[in-house]
Design a protein around this motif. Structure first.
Motif, PDB file in Angstrom:
ATOM      1  N   ILE A   1       0.903  -1.160   0.000  1.00  8.52           N
ATOM      2  CA  ILE A   1       0.000   0.000   0.000  1.00  8.52           C
ATOM      3  C   ILE A   1       0.934   1.200   0.000  1.00  8.52           C
ATOM      4  O   ILE A   1       1.559   1.517   1.008  1.00  8.52           O
ATOM      5  CB  ILE A   1      -0.935  -0.018   1.224  1.00  8.52           C
ATOM      6  CG1 ILE A   1      -1.832  -1.267   1.163  1.00  8.52           C
ATOM      7  CG2 ILE A   1      -1.795   1.255   1.264  1.00  8.52           C
ATOM      8  CD1 ILE A   1      -2.694  -1.494   2.381  1.00  8.52           C
ATOM      9  N   VAL A   2       1.076   1.828  -1.171  1.00  7.36           N
ATOM     10  CA  VAL A   2       2.191   2.747  -1.391  1.00  7.36           C
ATOM     11  C   VAL A   2       2.046   4.032  -0.575  1.00  7.36           C
ATOM     12  O   VAL A   2       2.988   4.487   0.043  1.00  7.36           O
ATOM     13  CB  VAL A   2       2.326   3.087  -2.887  1.00  7.36           C
ATOM     14  CG1 VAL A   2       3.493   4.021  -3.135  1.00  7.36           C
ATOM     15  CG2 VAL A   2       2.495   1.810  -3.698  1.00  7.36           C
ATOM     16  N   ASN A   3       0.850   4.614  -0.578  1.00  5.10           N
ATOM     17  CA  ASN A   3       0.640   5.893   0.110  1.00  5.10           C
ATOM     18  C   ASN A   3      -0.517   5.811   1.092  1.00  5.10           C
ATOM     19  O   ASN A   3      -1.483   5.095   0.856  1.00  5.10           O
ATOM     20  CB  ASN A   3       0.320   6.997  -0.904  1.00  5.10           C
ATOM     21  CG  ASN A   3       1.561   7.725  -1.415  1.00  5.10           C
ATOM     22  OD1 ASN A   3       1.472   8.827  -1.952  1.00  5.10           O
ATOM     23  ND2 ASN A   3       2.723   7.126  -1.232  1.00  5.10           N
ATOM     24  N   LYS A   4      -0.375   6.521   2.189  1.00  2.48           N
ATOM     25  CA  LYS A   4      -1.496   6.749   3.105  1.00  2.48           C
ATOM     26  C   LYS A   4      -1.704   8.262   3.105  1.00  2.48           C
ATOM     27  O   LYS A   4      -0.750   9.010   3.362  1.00  2.48           O
ATOM     28  CB  LYS A   4      -1.205   6.261   4.523  1.00  2.48           C
ATOM     29  CG  LYS A   4      -1.053   4.739   4.649  1.00  2.48           C
ATOM     30  CD  LYS A   4       0.287   4.334   4.160  1.00  2.48           C
ATOM     31  CE  LYS A   4       0.649   2.898   4.416  1.00  2.48           C
ATOM     32  NZ  LYS A   4       1.955   2.573   3.803  1.00  2.48           N
ATOM     33  N   ARG A   5      -2.919   8.683   2.839  1.00  3.57           N
ATOM     34  CA  ARG A   5      -3.158  10.107   2.633  1.00  3.57           C
ATOM     35  C   ARG A   5      -4.398  10.552   3.386  1.00  3.57           C
ATOM     36  O   ARG A   5      -5.247   9.746   3.753  1.00  3.57           O
ATOM     37  CB  ARG A   5      -3.378  10.383   1.146  1.00  3.57           C
ATOM     38  CG  ARG A   5      -2.216   9.950   0.283  1.00  3.57           C
ATOM     39  CD  ARG A   5      -2.565  10.038  -1.184  1.00  3.57           C
ATOM     40  NE  ARG A   5      -1.411   9.730  -2.014  1.00  3.57           N
ATOM     41  CZ  ARG A   5      -1.467   9.537  -3.327  1.00  3.57           C
ATOM     42  NH1 ARG A   5      -2.623   9.628  -3.964  1.00  3.57           N
ATOM     43  NH2 ARG A   5      -0.387   9.277  -4.017  1.00  3.57           N
ATOM     44  N   ILE A   6      -4.502  11.853   3.563  1.00  2.00           N
ATOM     45  CA  ILE A   6      -5.685  12.446   4.186  1.00  2.00           C
ATOM     46  C   ILE A   6      -6.282  13.432   3.189  1.00  2.00           C
ATOM     47  O   ILE A   6      -5.542  14.182   2.540  1.00  2.00           O
ATOM     48  CB  ILE A   6      -5.301  13.183   5.487  1.00  2.00           C
ATOM     49  CG1 ILE A   6      -4.754  12.203   6.533  1.00  2.00           C
ATOM     50  CG2 ILE A   6      -6.502  13.956   6.050  1.00  2.00           C
ATOM     51  CD1 ILE A   6      -4.152  12.874   7.744  1.00  2.00           C
ATOM     52  N   SER A   7      -7.605  13.427   3.066  1.00  2.00           N
ATOM     53  CA  SER A   7      -8.265  14.495   2.304  1.00  2.00           C
ATOM     54  C   SER A   7      -9.269  15.161   3.229  1.00  2.00           C
ATOM     55  O   SER A   7      -9.878  14.496   4.077  1.00  2.00           O
ATOM     56  CB  SER A   7      -8.941  13.945   1.050  1.00  2.00           C
ATOM     57  OG  SER A   7     -10.015  13.103   1.385  1.00  2.00           O
ATOM     58  N   ILE A   8      -9.420  16.452   3.075  1.00  2.00           N
ATOM     59  CA  ILE A   8     -10.296  17.201   3.991  1.00  2.00           C
ATOM     60  C   ILE A   8     -11.285  18.064   3.211  1.00  2.00           C
ATOM     61  O   ILE A   8     -11.119  18.275   2.002  1.00  2.00           O
ATOM     62  CB  ILE A   8      -9.467  18.096   4.946  1.00  2.00           C
ATOM     63  CG1 ILE A   8      -8.516  19.017   4.162  1.00  2.00           C
ATOM     64  CG2 ILE A   8      -8.695  17.245   5.937  1.00  2.00           C
ATOM     65  CD1 ILE A   8      -7.756  19.999   5.027  1.00  2.00           C
ATOM     66  N   THR A   9     -12.287  18.544   3.921  1.00  2.00           N
ATOM     67  CA  THR A   9     -13.239  19.487   3.342  1.00  2.00           C
ATOM     68  C   THR A   9     -12.451  20.683   2.771  1.00  2.00           C
ATOM     69  O   THR A   9     -11.491  21.135   3.413  1.00  2.00           O
ATOM     70  CB  THR A   9     -14.179  20.011   4.447  1.00  2.00           C
ATOM     71  OG1 THR A   9     -14.627  18.893   5.206  1.00  2.00           O
ATOM     72  CG2 THR A   9     -15.370  20.744   3.861  1.00  2.00           C
ATOM     73  N   PRO A  10     -12.828  21.203   1.588  1.00  2.00           N
ATOM     74  CA  PRO A  10     -12.089  22.339   1.043  1.00  2.00           C
ATOM     75  C   PRO A  10     -11.876  23.434   2.095  1.00  2.00           C
ATOM     76  O   PRO A  10     -12.838  23.908   2.706  1.00  2.00           O
ATOM     77  CB  PRO A  10     -12.989  22.833  -0.098  1.00  2.00           C
ATOM     78  CG  PRO A  10     -13.678  21.598  -0.561  1.00  2.00           C
ATOM     79  CD  PRO A  10     -13.919  20.787   0.688  1.00  2.00           C
ATOM     80  N   VAL A  11     -10.621  23.800   2.295  1.00  2.00           N
ATOM     81  CA  VAL A  11     -10.280  24.720   3.392  1.00  2.00           C
ATOM     82  C   VAL A  11     -10.975  26.076   3.222  1.00  2.00           C
ATOM     83  O   VAL A  11     -11.356  26.713   4.204  1.00  2.00           O
ATOM     84  CB  VAL A  11      -8.745  24.876   3.510  1.00  2.00           C
ATOM     85  CG1 VAL A  11      -8.369  26.002   4.452  1.00  2.00           C
ATOM     86  CG2 VAL A  11      -8.126  23.568   3.980  1.00  2.00           C
TER      87      VAL A  11
END
Lengths: 449, 96
Positions: free
Chosen positions: A71-81
């Motif tokens: 699993i190459v990347n672990k990422r976070i995505s958030i509500t548009p700032v």
């Protein structure tokens, strides 16, 4: 019990053909962090993301070890700032908070320094957009995206004009790193709310509090399967479908398990074939295996259309929820075959633009000369966005005007971002068109021809 | 928890003995074995149950990998669910 062939097939896909899960992206809603105080907003964002994502990297690594799949990347995505900071105007403070969170959680990228301005920009949103160069040049892992058009709203040409200037500013501020900041900025038409891929990931307003979205990969697996397929194009499409099915099943399994362990809802699996610069992990090489001397030759668009469609058909049956961008990616700097085709002159910007009409996601990771003007960049953006708006699909632009370099030179970004030969581009000016501003009205959605 | 141990390498004496002994020492029960020679390579697939094994999964994988290196074999252990996912259509009832 399985046959030995099945077991060996799976092991070979992983160990020799670069089958991997490109990313587990944990989407986190920040709507409950909105306050009118800069400091309190930052504190709430820090507490919320850390409480949800502190184990993301460990859980990703555990699942990877148990299933034997990288699993190459672990990422976070958030509500548009821009939505979260509008009340406090604290976007500059939020940049620092997000940078700290990215470091402390150990994630590879954090996406969502984003704004949705497809119809118009509020005065605050304009101020926010102007902060993007600072956000991307003073951090390593923060990614930004801006939606400047939708098929229903048309194209916000004021935002397109502004983005040309912002891309140039990003390039200048990271001039000592081959203008790397531009690689973390995407301009979208019809941006999706559940994209796990960077740099365009953010969590849309219609999403759950915490959501796991998974992006699979595996161009090498498709190419290897095609090496054994000597039939006509119907058989080629069938072979791609069956391979995409198997790849996607791995994504579905990982997404289900990750959402359970992270106590988040299972969002989507993104079926995109995402290349990496490693040899044997290239979308261009799939097209060449089908029968092109080099990607970029006449026939490329047709091959890519078939590949993209077959990947979706195989993947959709394999997975309960498909979303994100789902198609074949063609980022030039991240694909060994695309890099070579550019270097030998087989692939140019115009052909790439045509290719983006039939696949996800757009003009991606394309290095252009550093002296390209903001108007020309806005022109490139406007063309690509128009393709998305008229065809009711997502398109995007991630171009890098590499400061101080010219066509024929090479830009080095490192890691998954790869390296890009700088392309020659059309120098005639669209300045008057871009300078007009305003909005290109939404296109007619019937009488299609 | 069910897992699949796969052993691939040049055929030689004692492969089954060494691998099954290592599994026994980790309290891993072998439920099924199949083996074949594919293109001169010895290929053994074992379905195992790791429920009684006191070690964590990555520790098991490491032990087997060390054993593999000592004997010039490739030894993998993976949860059964990945093979179910890729090679069976109906996996709705099976969980890790």
């Amino acid at each position: 019990m399985y046959s030995s062939n099945e077991i060996i097939e799976t092991i070979n896909m992983i160990s020799q053909q670069h089958l991997d899960v490109r990313t587990i992206t944990l989407g986190i809603s920040l709507f409950d962090c909105i306050t009118d105080s800069k400091q309190r907003t930052c504190d709430k964002i820090y507490d919320k993301i850390m409480s949800k994502a502190k184990n993301l990297v460990k859980i990703g690594n555990d699942i990877s070890s148990e299933l034997g799949v990288p699993i190459v990347n672990k990422r976070i995505s958030i509500t548009p700032v821009s939505l979260i900071s509008a009340a406090s105007k604290g976007h500059l403070e939020i940049i620092r908070t997000l940078d700290k969170i990215a470091d402390e959680t150990g994630v590879d990228f954090l996406g969502g320094y984003s704004a949705l301005v497809h119809k118009a920009m509020t005065p605050y949103e304009k101020e926010f957009l102007l902060s993007i160069p600072e956000a991307l040049s003073t951090t390593n892992k923060i990614c930004s995206s801006v939606n400047v058009a939708t098929s229903k709203a048309g194209i916000n040409m004021d935002a397109v004009a502004l983005m040309g200037k912002i891309v140039k500013e990003c390039a200048y501020l990271t001039r000592d790193k081959d203008s790397l900041a531009c690689a973390k900025l995407v301009v979208f038409a019809n941006a999706v709310e559940d994209n796990p891929f960077m740099a365009g990931a953010f969590l849309g307003a219609g999403e759950d509090d915490t959501v796991v979205n998974v992006g699979v990969s595996g161009p090498g697996v498709v190419k290897t399967a095609l090496e054994k397929c000597h039939g006509d194009l119907t058989e080629v499409a069938e072979c791609i479908k069956q391979t995409a099915f198997k790849i996607t099943r791995v994504g579905q399994l990982v997404a289900k398990e990750a959402s359970k362990r992270l106590d988040a809802s299972f969002g989507i699996v993104d079926l995109s074939l995402a290349p990496t610069p490693v040899i044997g992990d290239s979308v261009a090489h799939i097209l060449e295996e089908i029968g092109l001397e080099s990607v970029g030759a006449y026939g490329t668009t047709a091959c890519l259309a078939m590949l993209n469609d077959a990947v979706k058909k195989g993947g959709i049956m394999a997975c309960s929820n498909v979303g994100g961008l789902s198609g074949a990616f063609i980022p030039v700097s991240e694909d060994a075959g695309m890099i070579k085709a550019t270097e030998i002159g087989a692939l140019n910007l115009e052909k790439l633009e045509a290719m983006t009409a039939v696949c996800s996601v757009g003009l991606d990771m394309i290095a252009i000369p550093g002296d390209t003007t903001a108007d020309v960049i806005s022109g490139i953006i406007a063309d690509e966005i128009a393709i998305g708006v008229v065809n009711t699909k997502t398109t995007a632009v991630r171009v890098i005007p590499v400061y101080g370099k010219k066509a024929g030179d090479t830009a080095e970004f490192g890691g998954l971002l790869g390296r890009a030969p700088i392309m020659n581009i059309n120098k005639y000016s669209p300045a008057k068109f871009i300078g007009r501003g305003g909005r290109i009205p939404a296109p007619l959605h019937s009488n299609k021809n | 928890m069910k897992a699949i141990v796969s052993v691939i390498g040049k055929d030689k004496k004692g492969i089954i003995a060494k691998v099954s002994n290592a599994l026994y020492e980790m309290s891993i029960n072998i439920e099924d074995i199949s083996q074949t020679i594919m293109q001169d390579y010895f290929t053994m697939i074992m379905a195992v149950d790791i429920a009684e094994c006191p070690l964590k999964f990555d520790a098991i994988a490491k032990q087997l990998s060390i054993l593999g290196n000592e004997n010039r074999l490739e030894i993998h252990i993976q949860l059964q669910s990945i093979f179910d996912s890729m090679h069976k259509i109906d996996t709705g009832k099976k969980e890790i």
